[in-house]
Motif scaffolding. Sequence first.
Motif, mmCIF file in Angstrom:
data_model
loop_
_atom_site.group_PDB
_atom_site.id
_atom_site.type_symbol
_atom_site.label_atom_id
_atom_site.label_comp_id
_atom_site.label_asym_id
_atom_site.label_seq_id
_atom_site.Cartn_x
_atom_site.Cartn_y
_atom_site.Cartn_z
ATOM 1 N N TYR A 92 10.731 -0.726 13.664
ATOM 2 C CA TYR A 92 9.387 -1.004 13.145
ATOM 3 C C TYR A 92 8.743 0.285 12.636
ATOM 4 O O TYR A 92 8.060 0.286 11.614
ATOM 5 N N GLN A 93 8.959 1.385 13.352
ATOM 6 C CA GLN A 93 8.399 2.665 12.912
ATOM 7 C C GLN A 93 9.022 3.099 11.597
ATOM 8 O O GLN A 93 8.341 3.607 10.711
ATOM 9 N N ARG A 94 10.316 2.877 11.446
ATOM 10 C CA ARG A 94 11.001 3.212 10.189
ATOM 11 C C ARG A 94 10.374 2.440 9.033
ATOM 12 O O ARG A 94 10.140 2.981 7.951
ATOM 13 N N ARG A 95 10.103 1.162 9.262
ATOM 14 C CA ARG A 95 9.475 0.348 8.220
ATOM 15 C C ARG A 95 8.075 0.872 7.914
ATOM 16 O O ARG A 95 7.696 1.001 6.747
ATOM 17 N N ALA A 96 7.310 1.179 8.957
ATOM 18 C CA ALA A 96 5.948 1.683 8.749
ATOM 19 C C ALA A 96 5.967 2.998 7.975
ATOM 20 O O ALA A 96 5.083 3.255 7.149
ATOM 21 N N ASP A 97 6.967 3.824 8.213
ATOM 22 C CA ASP A 97 7.073 5.096 7.495
ATOM 23 C C ASP A 97 7.422 4.902 6.022
ATOM 24 O O ASP A 97 7.058 5.716 5.180
ATOM 25 N N LEU A 98 8.142 3.829 5.706
ATOM 26 C CA LEU A 98 8.509 3.560 4.312
ATOM 27 C C LEU A 98 7.332 3.032 3.490
ATOM 28 O O LEU A 98 7.279 3.238 2.278
ATOM 29 N N VAL A 99 6.404 2.341 4.141
ATOM 30 C CA VAL A 99 5.320 1.674 3.415
ATOM 31 C C VAL A 99 4.519 2.629 2.532
ATOM 32 O O VAL A 99 4.296 2.328 1.357
#
Length: 199
Positions: free
Chosen positions: A44-51
């Motif tokens: 989830y953190q990886r996704r949040a960092d990509l946003v």
Amino acid sequence: MTSRFLSWSLMGAFALLLSGCGYNNFQSLDEQTKSAWSEVLNQYQRRADLVPNIVATVKGEAAFEQETLTKVVEARAKATSIQVTPETLNDPAAFSKFQAAQGELGSALSRLMVVSERYPDLKANQGFRDLRVQLEGTENRITVARNRYIQSVQEYNVLTRSFPNNITAMIFGYSVKPTFAVANEAQISAPPVVDFNKK
């Protein structure tokens, strides 16, 4: 001498009793669920960092629908603002709140990807394509991490509810852990409508 022998005997009997009642299994499976949950949070953190990268690329390439971008940014802010602690795993309400926030972010990102397909310049942009591949890979990793967590929780919950381990669970305060649930189960259970007729 006999009192010492008696105390050692009682300690040995207690150790045998604990090993036979599932106590060690609870420790092992509890750690396994925590580890699986950490991997879910990692993805989830990886996704949040990509946003932020996706939003910046989209803004730079297209006169894009501001409302869609705003919803993505707001959903990311909401998802990352929820504090997740090890206790979250044992609190169904907090777990549900976290899950709902992550669902909103996933939904907002899906809308962003669908709407962005309308912009040929954006689709042709190498940076956007790379980010899109990264996001798709992240969503796949989230799915795998969730599946591992679901399996870990299932093993733990079966142990918690099985006799005689349920007595050990009651004595030591091990309760059933919440697992992932689908918020829109009725909606996703309906088959998709495929229509190739041009209107």
